[in-house]
Write a protein that holds these residues in place. Structure first.
Motif, PDB file in Angstrom:
ATOM      1  N   VAL A   5       1.044  -1.262  -0.045  1.00 17.63           N
ATOM      2  CA  VAL A   5       0.087   0.086   0.036  1.00 17.63           C
ATOM      3  C   VAL A   5       0.885   1.346   0.092  1.00 17.63           C
ATOM      4  CG1 VAL A   5      -1.677   1.328   1.100  1.00 17.63           C
ATOM      5  CG2 VAL A   5      -1.742  -1.225   1.236  1.00 17.63           C
ATOM      6  N   GLU A   6       0.671   2.149  -1.003  1.00 21.84           N
ATOM      7  CA  GLU A   6       1.616   3.293  -1.124  1.00 21.84           C
ATOM      8  C   GLU A   6       0.820   4.364  -0.518  1.00 21.84           C
ATOM      9  OE1 GLU A   6       2.225   1.012  -5.187  1.00 21.84           O
ATOM     10  OE2 GLU A   6       0.383   1.589  -3.799  1.00 21.84           O
ATOM     11  N   SER A   7       1.629   5.322  -0.010  1.00 25.94           N
ATOM     12  CA  SER A   7       0.897   6.751   0.357  1.00 25.94           C
ATOM     13  C   SER A   7       2.034   7.881   0.343  1.00 25.94           C
ATOM     14  CB  SER A   7       0.512   6.545   1.664  1.00 25.94           C
ATOM     15  OG  SER A   7       1.684   6.225   2.628  1.00 25.94           O
ATOM     16  N   GLY A   8       1.777   8.988   0.297  1.00 31.09           N
ATOM     17  CA  GLY A   8       2.618   9.976   0.432  1.00 31.09           C
ATOM     18  C   GLY A   8       2.449  10.883  -0.874  1.00 31.09           C
ATOM     19  N   GLY A  10       0.964  13.533  -3.847  1.00 32.54           N
ATOM     20  CA  GLY A  10       0.008  14.670  -3.750  1.00 32.54           C
ATOM     21  C   GLY A  10       0.456  15.821  -4.746  1.00 32.54           C
ATOM     22  N   LEU A  20       7.337   9.228  -0.549  1.00 33.49           N
ATOM     23  CA  LEU A  20       6.623   8.346  -0.560  1.00 33.49           C
ATOM     24  C   LEU A  20       6.816   7.274   0.405  1.00 33.49           C
ATOM     25  CD1 LEU A  20       6.246   7.893  -4.717  1.00 33.49           C
ATOM     26  CD2 LEU A  20       4.852   9.561  -3.090  1.00 33.49           C
ATOM     27  N   SER A  21       5.899   6.232   0.664  1.00 36.65           N
ATOM     28  CA  SER A  21       6.114   5.373   1.452  1.00 36.65           C
ATOM     29  C   SER A  21       5.347   3.926   0.719  1.00 36.65           C
ATOM     30  CB  SER A  21       5.552   5.525   2.931  1.00 36.65           C
ATOM     31  OG  SER A  21       6.113   6.605   3.769  1.00 36.65           O
ATOM     32  N   CYS A  22       5.866   2.784   1.317  1.00 42.34           N
ATOM     33  CA  CYS A  22       5.044   1.768   0.723  1.00 42.34           C
ATOM     34  C   CYS A  22       4.961   0.824   1.994  1.00 42.34           C
ATOM     35  CB  CYS A  22       5.726   1.169  -0.366  1.00 42.34           C
ATOM     36  SG  CYS A  22       5.198  -0.559  -0.884  1.00 42.34           S
ATOM     37  N   THR A  78       8.422  -1.254   5.578  1.00 38.93           N
ATOM     38  CA  THR A  78       8.164  -0.113   4.762  1.00 38.93           C
ATOM     39  C   THR A  78       9.472   0.104   3.822  1.00 38.93           C
ATOM     40  OG1 THR A  78       6.627   0.664   6.619  1.00 38.93           O
ATOM     41  CG2 THR A  78       7.563   2.166   4.878  1.00 38.93           C
ATOM     42  N   TYR A  80      10.714   3.461   1.386  1.00 41.71           N
ATOM     43  CA  TYR A  80      10.396   4.680   1.137  1.00 41.71           C
ATOM     44  C   TYR A  80      11.160   5.147  -0.312  1.00 41.71           C
ATOM     45  CZ  TYR A  80       9.836   4.531   6.155  1.00 41.71           C
ATOM     46  OH  TYR A  80       9.215   4.150   7.297  1.00 41.71           O
ATOM     47  N   TYR A  95       4.226   3.625  -8.439  1.00 42.45           N
ATOM     48  CA  TYR A  95       3.819   2.164  -7.963  1.00 42.45           C
ATOM     49  C   TYR A  95       5.035   1.453  -6.945  1.00 42.45           C
ATOM     50  CZ  TYR A  95       0.021   2.312 -11.051  1.00 42.45           C
ATOM     51  OH  TYR A  95      -1.067   2.694 -11.882  1.00 42.45           O
ATOM     52  N   THR A 122       0.099   5.851  -6.305  1.00 45.17           N
ATOM     53  CA  THR A 122      -0.257   6.910  -5.687  1.00 45.17           C
ATOM     54  C   THR A 122      -0.071   7.846  -6.540  1.00 45.17           C
ATOM     55  OG1 THR A 122      -0.092   8.494  -3.398  1.00 45.17           O
ATOM     56  CG2 THR A 122       2.086   7.009  -4.105  1.00 45.17           C
TER      57      THR A 122
END
Length: 128
Positions: A5-8, A10, A20-22, A78, A80, A95, A122
Protein backbone atom coordinates in the motif's frame (compact mmCIF):
# COMPACT_ATOMS: atom_id res chain seq x y z
CA UNK A 1 1.73 -13.38 -0.30
CA UNK A 2 2.66 -9.73 0.05
CA UNK A 3 0.26 -6.81 -0.04
CA UNK A 4 1.62 -3.35 -0.76
CA UNK A 5 0.00 0.00 0.00
CA UNK A 6 1.58 3.26 -1.19
CA UNK A 7 1.02 6.66 0.38
CA UNK A 8 2.52 10.13 0.39
CA UNK A 9 1.62 11.32 -3.07
CA UNK A 10 0.16 14.73 -3.74
CA UNK A 11 0.49 18.03 -5.53
CA UNK A 12 3.77 19.93 -5.24
CA UNK A 13 5.42 22.80 -7.05
CA UNK A 14 8.49 22.26 -9.18
CA UNK A 15 11.57 22.19 -6.99
CA UNK A 16 9.65 20.79 -4.06
CA UNK A 17 9.91 17.46 -2.27
CA UNK A 18 7.72 14.50 -1.39
CA UNK A 19 8.36 11.27 0.43
CA UNK A 20 6.46 8.22 -0.70
CA UNK A 21 5.95 5.26 1.58
CA UNK A 22 5.04 1.69 0.75
CA UNK A 23 3.77 -0.44 3.61
CA UNK A 24 3.94 -4.18 3.14
CA UNK A 25 2.07 -6.97 4.86
CA UNK A 26 3.55 -10.39 5.37
CA UNK A 27 6.36 -11.73 7.49
CA UNK A 28 8.73 -12.22 4.58
CA UNK A 29 9.02 -8.57 3.58
CA UNK A 30 12.70 -8.48 4.45
CA UNK A 31 13.45 -11.21 1.92
CA UNK A 32 12.16 -9.17 -1.03
CA UNK A 33 13.97 -6.59 -3.07
CA UNK A 34 11.66 -3.61 -3.49
CA UNK A 35 11.23 -1.37 -6.48
CA UNK A 36 9.48 1.87 -7.39
CA UNK A 37 7.96 2.41 -10.81
CA UNK A 38 5.89 5.21 -12.30
CA UNK A 39 3.40 5.64 -15.10
CA UNK A 40 2.55 8.97 -16.68
CA UNK A 41 -0.64 9.44 -18.72
CA UNK A 42 -0.32 7.85 -22.14
CA UNK A 43 3.03 6.29 -21.32
CA UNK A 44 4.24 2.87 -20.30
CA UNK A 45 5.13 2.13 -16.71
CA UNK A 46 8.81 2.81 -16.18
CA UNK A 47 11.41 1.85 -13.63
CA UNK A 48 12.46 4.42 -11.03
CA UNK A 49 14.55 2.67 -8.39
CA UNK A 50 15.20 -0.61 -6.59
CA UNK A 51 16.68 -1.58 -3.23
CA UNK A 52 17.99 -4.99 -2.20
CA UNK A 53 16.51 -6.92 0.69
CA UNK A 54 19.13 -5.70 3.15
CA UNK A 55 19.24 -2.15 1.80
CA UNK A 56 22.89 -2.26 0.82
CA UNK A 57 22.30 -2.09 -2.91
CA UNK A 58 20.32 0.60 -4.69
CA UNK A 59 19.89 1.39 -8.35
CA UNK A 60 18.23 4.34 -10.05
CA UNK A 61 16.94 5.38 -13.42
CA UNK A 62 19.13 8.08 -14.94
CA UNK A 63 16.19 10.48 -14.93
CA UNK A 64 15.99 10.52 -11.13
CA UNK A 65 19.58 9.86 -10.11
CA UNK A 66 20.82 12.48 -7.65
CA UNK A 67 17.28 13.67 -6.87
CA UNK A 68 15.51 10.56 -5.53
CA UNK A 69 16.62 8.28 -2.69
CA UNK A 70 15.20 4.86 -1.96
CA UNK A 71 15.44 3.34 1.52
CA UNK A 72 13.76 0.69 3.60
CA UNK A 73 13.03 -0.16 7.20
CA UNK A 74 12.54 -3.90 7.51
CA UNK A 75 11.42 -3.57 11.13
CA UNK A 76 8.50 -1.45 9.88
CA UNK A 77 7.91 -3.43 6.68
CA UNK A 78 8.18 -0.17 4.76
CA UNK A 79 10.10 1.13 1.78
CA UNK A 80 10.46 4.83 1.05
CA UNK A 81 11.16 7.05 -1.91
CA UNK A 82 12.42 10.50 -1.02
CA UNK A 83 11.93 12.77 -4.02
CA UNK A 84 13.70 16.12 -4.09
CA UNK A 85 13.93 18.85 -6.71
CA UNK A 86 10.79 17.55 -8.39
CA UNK A 87 10.12 18.44 -11.99
CA UNK A 88 6.86 18.53 -13.96
CA UNK A 89 8.05 15.48 -15.89
CA UNK A 90 8.00 13.51 -12.63
CA UNK A 91 4.21 13.71 -12.66
CA UNK A 92 2.88 10.14 -12.67
CA UNK A 93 1.24 7.42 -10.65
CA UNK A 94 3.97 5.85 -8.54
CA UNK A 95 3.88 2.15 -7.74
CA UNK A 96 5.92 0.05 -5.40
CA UNK A 97 6.64 -3.56 -6.21
CA UNK A 98 8.26 -6.58 -4.59
CA UNK A 99 10.46 -9.20 -6.19
CA UNK A 100 11.46 -12.49 -4.60
CA UNK A 101 14.83 -12.01 -6.28
CA UNK A 102 16.33 -10.58 -3.09
CA UNK A 103 19.57 -9.57 -4.78
CA UNK A 104 17.95 -8.11 -7.88
CA UNK A 105 20.48 -5.82 -9.49
CA UNK A 106 21.12 -3.90 -12.64
CA UNK A 107 18.98 -3.91 -15.74
CA UNK A 108 17.05 -7.00 -14.69
CA UNK A 109 15.35 -4.95 -11.97
CA UNK A 110 14.07 -2.48 -14.55
CA UNK A 111 11.69 -5.06 -15.94
CA UNK A 112 8.05 -5.05 -14.83
CA UNK A 113 7.86 -8.84 -15.11
CA UNK A 114 10.67 -9.24 -12.58
CA UNK A 115 8.27 -8.26 -9.80
CA UNK A 116 5.78 -10.53 -8.09
CA UNK A 117 3.60 -8.06 -6.21
CA UNK A 118 2.39 -4.53 -6.90
CA UNK A 119 0.67 -1.80 -4.96
CA UNK A 120 -2.29 0.20 -6.20
CA UNK A 121 -0.26 3.35 -6.83
CA UNK A 122 -0.20 6.91 -5.52
CA UNK A 123 -0.51 10.03 -7.66
CA UNK A 124 2.29 12.58 -7.76
CA UNK A 125 1.62 15.82 -9.57
CA UNK A 126 4.30 18.47 -10.01
CA UNK A 127 3.18 21.89 -11.18
CA UNK A 128 5.44 24.27 -13.03
Amino acid sequence: QVQLVESGGGLVQAGGSLRLSCAASGRTFSSYAMGWFRQAPGKEREFVSVISWYGGYTYYADSVKGRFTISRDNAKNTVYLQMNNLKPEDTAVYYCAATSNSYCSGDRCRRNDEYDYWGQGTQVTVSS
